[in-house]
Structures are given as structure tokens and as C-alpha cells.
Design an enzyme around this catalytic site. Structure first.
Site, PDB file in Angstrom:
ATOM      1  N   LYS A 107      45.784  20.740 115.904  1.00 10.14           N
ATOM      2  CA  LYS A 107      45.261  20.114 114.673  1.00 10.14           C
ATOM      3  C   LYS A 107      46.275  19.145 114.074  1.00 10.14           C
ATOM      4  O   LYS A 107      47.390  19.530 113.732  1.00 10.14           O
ATOM      5  CB  LYS A 107      44.915  21.204 113.650  1.00 10.14           C
ATOM      6  CG  LYS A 107      44.536  20.669 112.260  1.00 10.14           C
ATOM      7  CD  LYS A 107      44.160  21.790 111.286  1.00 10.14           C
ATOM      8  CE  LYS A 107      43.968  21.257 109.863  1.00 10.14           C
ATOM      9  NZ  LYS A 107      43.619  22.320 108.886  1.00 10.14           N
ATOM     10  N   LYS A 156      41.582  19.992  96.731  1.00  8.00           N
ATOM     11  CA  LYS A 156      42.439  21.148  96.490  1.00  8.00           C
ATOM     12  C   LYS A 156      43.070  21.033  95.103  1.00  8.00           C
ATOM     13  O   LYS A 156      43.341  19.928  94.645  1.00  8.00           O
ATOM     14  CB  LYS A 156      43.588  21.175  97.515  1.00  8.00           C
ATOM     15  CG  LYS A 156      43.204  21.608  98.907  1.00  8.00           C
ATOM     16  CD  LYS A 156      44.454  21.667  99.784  1.00  8.00           C
ATOM     17  CE  LYS A 156      44.117  21.953 101.235  1.00  8.00           C
ATOM     18  NZ  LYS A 156      43.498  23.260 101.461  1.00  8.00           N
ATOM     19  N   ASP A 205      50.022  19.982 107.626  1.00  9.69           N
ATOM     20  CA  ASP A 205      48.741  20.300 108.257  1.00  9.69           C
ATOM     21  C   ASP A 205      48.578  19.661 109.643  1.00  9.69           C
ATOM     22  O   ASP A 205      47.521  19.748 110.250  1.00  9.69           O
ATOM     23  CB  ASP A 205      47.587  19.889 107.324  1.00  9.69           C
ATOM     24  CG  ASP A 205      46.406  20.827 107.413  1.00  9.69           C
ATOM     25  OD1 ASP A 205      46.569  21.931 107.963  1.00  9.69           O
ATOM     26  OD2 ASP A 205      45.314  20.434 106.960  1.00  9.69           O
ATOM     27  N   GLU A 215      38.210  20.987 107.091  1.00 12.58           N
ATOM     28  CA  GLU A 215      38.208  19.783 107.947  1.00 12.58           C
ATOM     29  C   GLU A 215      38.843  20.036 109.312  1.00 12.58           C
ATOM     30  O   GLU A 215      38.480  19.396 110.290  1.00 12.58           O
ATOM     31  CB  GLU A 215      38.931  18.640 107.231  1.00 12.58           C
ATOM     32  CG  GLU A 215      40.466  18.624 107.352  1.00 12.58           C
ATOM     33  CD  GLU A 215      41.175  19.840 106.749  1.00 12.58           C
ATOM     34  OE1 GLU A 215      40.576  20.484 105.860  1.00 12.58           O
ATOM     35  OE2 GLU A 215      42.296  20.155 107.174  1.00 12.58           O
ATOM     36  N   ARG A 246      38.635  22.465 111.449  1.00 15.45           N
ATOM     37  CA  ARG A 246      37.713  22.925 112.487  1.00 15.45           C
ATOM     38  C   ARG A 246      36.812  21.798 112.979  1.00 15.45           C
ATOM     39  O   ARG A 246      36.346  21.822 114.114  1.00 15.45           O
ATOM     40  CB  ARG A 246      36.915  24.132 111.960  1.00 15.45           C
ATOM     41  CG  ARG A 246      36.066  23.854 110.767  1.00 15.45           C
ATOM     42  CD  ARG A 246      35.621  25.125 110.042  1.00 15.45           C
ATOM     43  NE  ARG A 246      36.706  25.747 109.270  1.00 15.45           N
ATOM     44  CZ  ARG A 246      36.573  26.872 108.566  1.00 15.45           C
ATOM     45  NH1 ARG A 246      35.404  27.517 108.548  1.00 15.45           N
ATOM     46  NH2 ARG A 246      37.597  27.347 107.897  1.00 15.45           N
TER      47      ARG A 246
HETATM   48  N1  BES Z   1      44.923  23.188 105.938  1.00 17.43           N
HETATM   49  C1  BES Z   1      44.156  24.177 105.306  1.00 17.43           C
HETATM   50  C2  BES Z   1      44.638  25.601 105.605  1.00 17.43           C
HETATM   51  C3  BES Z   1      45.990  25.989 105.057  1.00 17.43           C
HETATM   52  C4  BES Z   1      46.086  26.636 103.841  1.00 17.43           C
HETATM   53  C5  BES Z   1      47.132  25.770 105.789  1.00 17.43           C
HETATM   54  C6  BES Z   1      47.325  27.020 103.353  1.00 17.43           C
HETATM   55  C7  BES Z   1      48.367  26.154 105.305  1.00 17.43           C
HETATM   56  C8  BES Z   1      48.467  26.789 104.085  1.00 17.43           C
HETATM   57  C9  BES Z   1      42.699  24.084 105.743  1.00 17.43           C
HETATM   58  O1  BES Z   1      42.252  22.829 106.078  1.00 17.43           O
HETATM   59  C10 BES Z   1      41.850  24.556 104.608  1.00 17.43           C
HETATM   60  O2  BES Z   1      41.849  23.910 103.597  1.00 17.43           O
HETATM   61  N2  BES Z   1      41.125  25.653 104.822  1.00 17.43           N
HETATM   62  C11 BES Z   1      40.263  26.195 103.823  1.00 17.43           C
HETATM   63  C12 BES Z   1      38.975  26.600 104.494  1.00 17.43           C
HETATM   64  C13 BES Z   1      37.884  27.007 103.538  1.00 17.43           C
HETATM   65  C14 BES Z   1      37.423  25.792 102.734  1.00 17.43           C
HETATM   66  C15 BES Z   1      36.738  27.577 104.328  1.00 17.43           C
HETATM   67  C16 BES Z   1      40.962  27.398 103.214  1.00 17.43           C
HETATM   68  O3  BES Z   1      41.623  28.139 103.939  1.00 17.43           O
HETATM   69  O4  BES Z   1      40.878  27.565 102.005  1.00 17.43           O
HETATM   70 ZN    ZN Z   2      43.676  21.499 106.710  1.00 15.83          ZN
HETATM   71 MN    MN Z   3      41.563  21.748 104.345  1.00 18.90          MN
END
Ligand code: BES
Ligand code: ZN
Ligand code: MN
Length: 500
Positions: free
Chosen positions: A267, A279, A290, A351, A353
Site C-alpha cells: 500500500k 480524519k 501510509d 482507501e 483496500r
Molecule cells: N491508513 C489508515 C489506517 C491507519 C490508522 C494506519 C492508524 C496507521 C495508523 C486507513 O486508511 C484507514 O483510515 N482505515 C480506516 C478504515 C475504516 C474507515 C473502515 C480506519 O482504520 O479507521
Molecule cells: Zn490509509
Molecule cells: Mn484511510
């Protein structure tokens, strides 16, 4: 960057500015660990009692500097704790050596040349000590003016003290430590680089440069090629940003009858603002990390080529910046993916996935035996396993065990996680084939279930969620600094070595 070489004993005669030796917690208190007894002898009878008096206990990663009071050898002797002394007939495990070497070299910032004399009983131990020492010397200085603050320069030279520096397997172990730690440090540099300086096109160019130097072939798909190829996931995530997305394809042929064709996918979100599903500021702060999966794959490919592993590896690395704008994807938009599936985007912050799904689908078209993907995919990974332990999911129980085992031997904590089929219904869409974001509970597993939809039957696939492990938000420890860690590289190199 810290250079690495070998020297024969006795440890006290190695020319260096500081000498690192081991101490441990024995049954009756502090003990010197081989070859530290040589130093103990040179420094006189009361040495152990004196350092115990200074507070040394032998606890893992404890660093106690002592001067050698004018005896022969380096003026500074640094005792590093190895933890509990192992039972008779067993030895210090490689990760304890790696961490001790790292903690000592990290504490020695500002020193030019350091000799490390820890129990290097075999090639694996030499490798661990070498890796730990070099990785402990890492610092990210690109954006720091030399005059600013009182940051000590990292150690320039590490010498690992061994019984026989001419021994073939010892030399091979040191070379492997050098290649692998440089790959880990490339990953750390990329993760630490701010998104102002690392847009998708720039990350793709770095992948090109690092790969071509090492003899890995490179193809970069730009936004035009992505449109032509039907990569709706990568394009959709990238469309809100002024910096267009990329898909990088790296190819390494180790040839000579390699049993397994492996595909790696990583990724590469160069910054994750969340998109329109924005966010909160706190959660955005570290989102330059990321692209930790992409960086790990780029660095692994370089290491594999430098080591000349006899495996065939194809890497597919999707890169995009996830930003909100008038052009951004909206919650409720539908994306037509490379695989032919249509995804309803219920949350633009899920995003990773979306770009991975396109890259996995593309990787699968070449019919590899195994696909491994690595991604900073979910906050739920941190909730489930904490900041240091990678979650490993798979459509094949044996493959999942092989990955967890390789990670363990490489010294990277990981844990097997399930893909419970009943979670699939959380991704049902009213209007399309699937939604990209499901319920909060089991969020790491749901992300895995989503990806699995893009893996054709018969292809063994494993998914590594490194959301926590890729970035150390806390203080440094062992050989791990604050910031980018390089998570995944050592696991992947070990896994690929196992396939030879
Ligand atoms: N990049 C984030 C995941 C992440 C969170 C990495 C904290 C490192 C530290 C990912 O893209 C994300 O935002 N995931 C969401 C998914 C949800 C919207 C289903 C999440 O984990 O909140
Ligand atoms: Zn992300
Ligand atoms: Mn994200």
C-alpha cells in the site's frame, strides 16, 4: 550511513572509540557475557562489583558506560544488558542480541567508531548483531540543518568482533546483515519523508532508481495507463489530489528453477487525509506513514536482487494521495475495479483496500503461486494487537503459518488472525457488489475479507496489516528509532529466502 565490518579478537585490541560488551542477569547477580570476561580480566578483579555498584543489572537493553581507567583498548567500554542468562546448554536468542547491539549503538550517537563484542556463536548470531548495530545507528537527518539543536551524529562505523573474521559463513552473514539493514533503512527514510516531498510520482521514481541500480526491471503506469487498464480503485482514490496516482511494477527473476513464483503488493498512500470522510487532525498527523507497505516492498526487491536470491518475484505497488477536493470521490460513489467488481465507497477513508484490490487483481493475472500484500491498513490492527505486532491473515492456513514463522525468525513480532466468513455480510451493498467499509467490530479482519474478494480461487494469498508496526510513535528502543521502523522487510526477505 553506518558501515559494517568484522574483526577478530581479543576484543580489547580492536581499534575503536568505544567497545560494547554484554552483561546479563545471572542466578547470583550480574554476570559478564562472553567475550566480556576478557575485558573483566584486563580491568581487574573488582570490575563486576564496580559496575554493579554503578547500577548495572543485566536487564535487557540497559546501557552502562564505564571508562577503562587507562587499561589497554578503547577508552570507553559500554556494557549492554542481554536480560536473563540462558539455562545451561541454551544460548541468547538472536533477537536479544539484535536489540542489545541496537540499544548500545543508539546510545553511542556522537561516537565515531564502535566495536561490538557480543556472543557471536554462529552465523545467525553474527547476522543479528550486525543488523541490530547498523539499525541502531540510524538517524533521519535529511531535513535538519547541521547547526540546529544539539543532535549528535550517528555512529559512522561498526566493527563486529568474532572468533574468525575470515570464516566464509561469518562473512556471508555480515554481508546479509548489511544488505537487509540498508533495505530496512531505505524503508525508514521513505516513511519519514514528508508528503510535501513524496508524492506518488516521486515515490515511483525512487522505486525506479533503487530497482534499476540493483538489476530489477521497472514499469511505471501513470494515470493514462491506469485509465486504459481499468484501475478504477487506484484512480478513484487518487482523483481528489493534485498529484496523480501511479502503479509501479517491479520484476526480479532469480531463475535457476525457483519452485515458487511470488508476487508482492504494498500500500502506497503518500498521505491519508481520509478524503471527504476527513480524519480528525490528531489522526492525520502521522499519515505520511501510509506508504509503509509500498516502501517495504520497494526495499525488499532491492535486497532480494542484491542477495541474488533464486526466486522469481513480481511486485505491484499502487501509489496515490488521499485528499478531499471538488474532484474527490464521495461517499456513495461507485468504482469499477480492475477485477470487474464494482465497489460502493461508503467511507473514503477506507482507501487502502481500494488501491490494493486493483494491485492484487493485477498481480493475480500472472498466476503467481503466492501473493503477499503488506499495508498500513486499519486502526483496528492497533486496537487488536498493539503498536508492534503485525496481523497476518490468509486464505491458506499453511501459508499464514509460514509467514508468521518467517517473521519470527527475522525478529519481527506477528500473530495469525482469522478471516471469519460471517463478516462478509457486513460489506453487502444495496446497489453494487460490495461496499468498502463495514462495521467497527473486527475492522482488521473485515479489511482482510474485502481484499480476499479480489484474490482468485487457487491463488495462495496472505495479508500483513502493519498499521502499528510501520511507525513508532513512542521513543526509540533496541534497534528501533522513533518514526519509520522498516516493518515487513526482514519478514519478506526471510520468506523469500525460504522459497529457494
Ligand atoms: N491508513 C489508515 C489506517 C491507519 C490508522 C494506519 C492508524 C496507521 C495508523 C486507513 O486508511 C484507514 O483510515 N482505515 C480506516 C478504515 C475504516 C474507515 C473502515 C480506519 O482504520 O479507521
Ligand atoms: Zn490509509
Ligand atoms: Mn484511510
Amino acid at each position: 550511513m553506518t558501515s559494517l565490518s568484522l574483526a577478530g579478537g581479543p576484543a580489547a585490541s580492536v581499534k575503536a572509540d568505544a567497545l560494547v560488551v554484554g552483561v546479563a542477569k545471572g542466578a547470583k547477580g550480574l554476570v559478564l557475557v562472553h567475550p566480556a570476561e576478557e575485558i573483566g580480566k584486563a580491568l581487574g578483579k573488582g570490575f563486576v562489583a564496580a559496575v554493579a555498584g554503578l547500577g548495572a543489572t543485566g536487564k535487557a537493553e540497559e546501557v552502562t558506560p564505564v571508562t577503562n581507567l587507562g587499561a589497554k583498548g578503547p577508552g570507553l567500554v559500554v556494557l549492554v544488558g542481554l536480560g536473563q542468562e540462558p539455562a545451561k546448554g541454551t544460548a541468547y536468542d538472536d533477537e536479544a542480541l539484535r536489540r542489545a547491539a541496537g540499544a548500545a549503538v543508539r546510545a553511542l550517537a556522537g561516537t565515531r567508531k564502535v566495536a561490538v563484542a557480543l556472543p557471536a556463536r554462529n552465523a545467525d548470531a553474527v547476522r543479528a548483531i550486525g543488523e541490530g548495530a547498523v539499525l541502531g545507528g540510524y538517524a533521519f537527518t535529511t531535513f535538519r540543518s547541521a547547526s540546529a539543536g544539539d543532535h549528535k551524529p550517528p555512529v559512522e562505523e561498526v566493527v563486529v568482533v568474532v572468533a574468525d573474521p575470515k570464516d566464509k559463513s561469518t562473512k556471508a552473514a555480515l554481508r546479509r546483515a548489511d544488505v537487509v539493514s540498508r533495505a530496512v533503512m531505505l524503508t525508514r527514510d521513505l516513511v519519514n519523508t514528508p508528503p510535501s516531498h513524496l508524492h506518488p510520482a516521486e515515490l515511483a521514481e525512487i522505486a525506479r532508481a533503487e530497482s534499476s541500480k540493483a538489476g530489477v526491471s521497472v514499469e511505471v503506469l501513470d494515470e493514462k495507463a491506469l485509465r486504459k487498464g481499468g484501475y478504477g480503485g487506484i484512480l478513484g482514490v487518487g482523483q481528489g489530489s493534485a498529484a496523480p496516482p501511479r502503479l509501479v511494477h517491479l520484476s526480479y527473476k532469480g531463475g535457476r528453477g525457483s519452485k515458487t513464483k511470488v508476487a508482492l503488493v504494498g500500500k502506497g498512500i503518500t498521505f491519508d487525509s481520509g478524503g471527504l470522510s476527513l480524519k480528525p487532525p490528531q489522526a492525520m498527523e502521522e499519515m505520511k506513514m501510509d506508504m509503509g507497505g509500498a516502501a517495504a516492498v520497494i526495499a525488499t526487491m532491492r535486497a532480494v536482487a542484491e542477495l541474488g536470491l533464486k526466486v522469481d518475484v513480481e511486485a505491484w505497488i499502487p501509489m496515490a494521495e488521499n485528499m478531499p477536493s471538488g474532484a474527490a470521490i464521495r461517499p456513495s460513489d461507485v468504482l469499477a475495479m480492475r477485477s470487474g467488481m464494482r465497489v460502493e465507497v461508503t467511507n473514503t477513508d477506507a482507501e487502502g483496500r481500494l488501491i490494493l484490490a486493483d494491485a492484487i487483481a493485477r498481480a493475480a493475472e500472472d498466476k503467481p503461486d503466492v501473493i503477499l500484500d503488506i499495508a498500513t491498513l486499519t486502526g483496528a490492527q492497533l486496537v487488536a494487537l498493539g503498536a508492534r505486532t503485525t496481523g497476518v491473515m490468509s486464505n491458506d492456513d499453511d501459508l499464514r503459518a509460514e509467514v508468521v514463522d518467517a517473521a519470527g525468525r527475522a525478529g519481527e513480532p506477528s500473530w495469525p488472525m482469522p478471516l471469519p466468513p460471517e463478516l462478509r455480510k457486513g460489506l453487502d451493498s444495496d446497489i453494487a457488489d460490495i461496499v468498502n467499509s463495514g462495521p467497527r467490530e473486527g475492522g482488521m479482519l473485515t479489511a482482510g475479507i474485502f481484499l480476499k474478494e479480489f484474490v482468485p480461487d487457487g491463488v495462495r494469498w496472505a495479508h500483513l496489516d502493519i498499521a502499528g508496526p510501520a511507525y513508532n510513535s513512542a521513543d526509540g528502543y533496541g534497534y528501533t528509532p522513533h518514526g519509520g521502523t522498516g516493518a515487513g522487510v526482514r519478514t519478506f526477505v526471510q520468506f523469500l529466502e525460504d522459497q529457494q
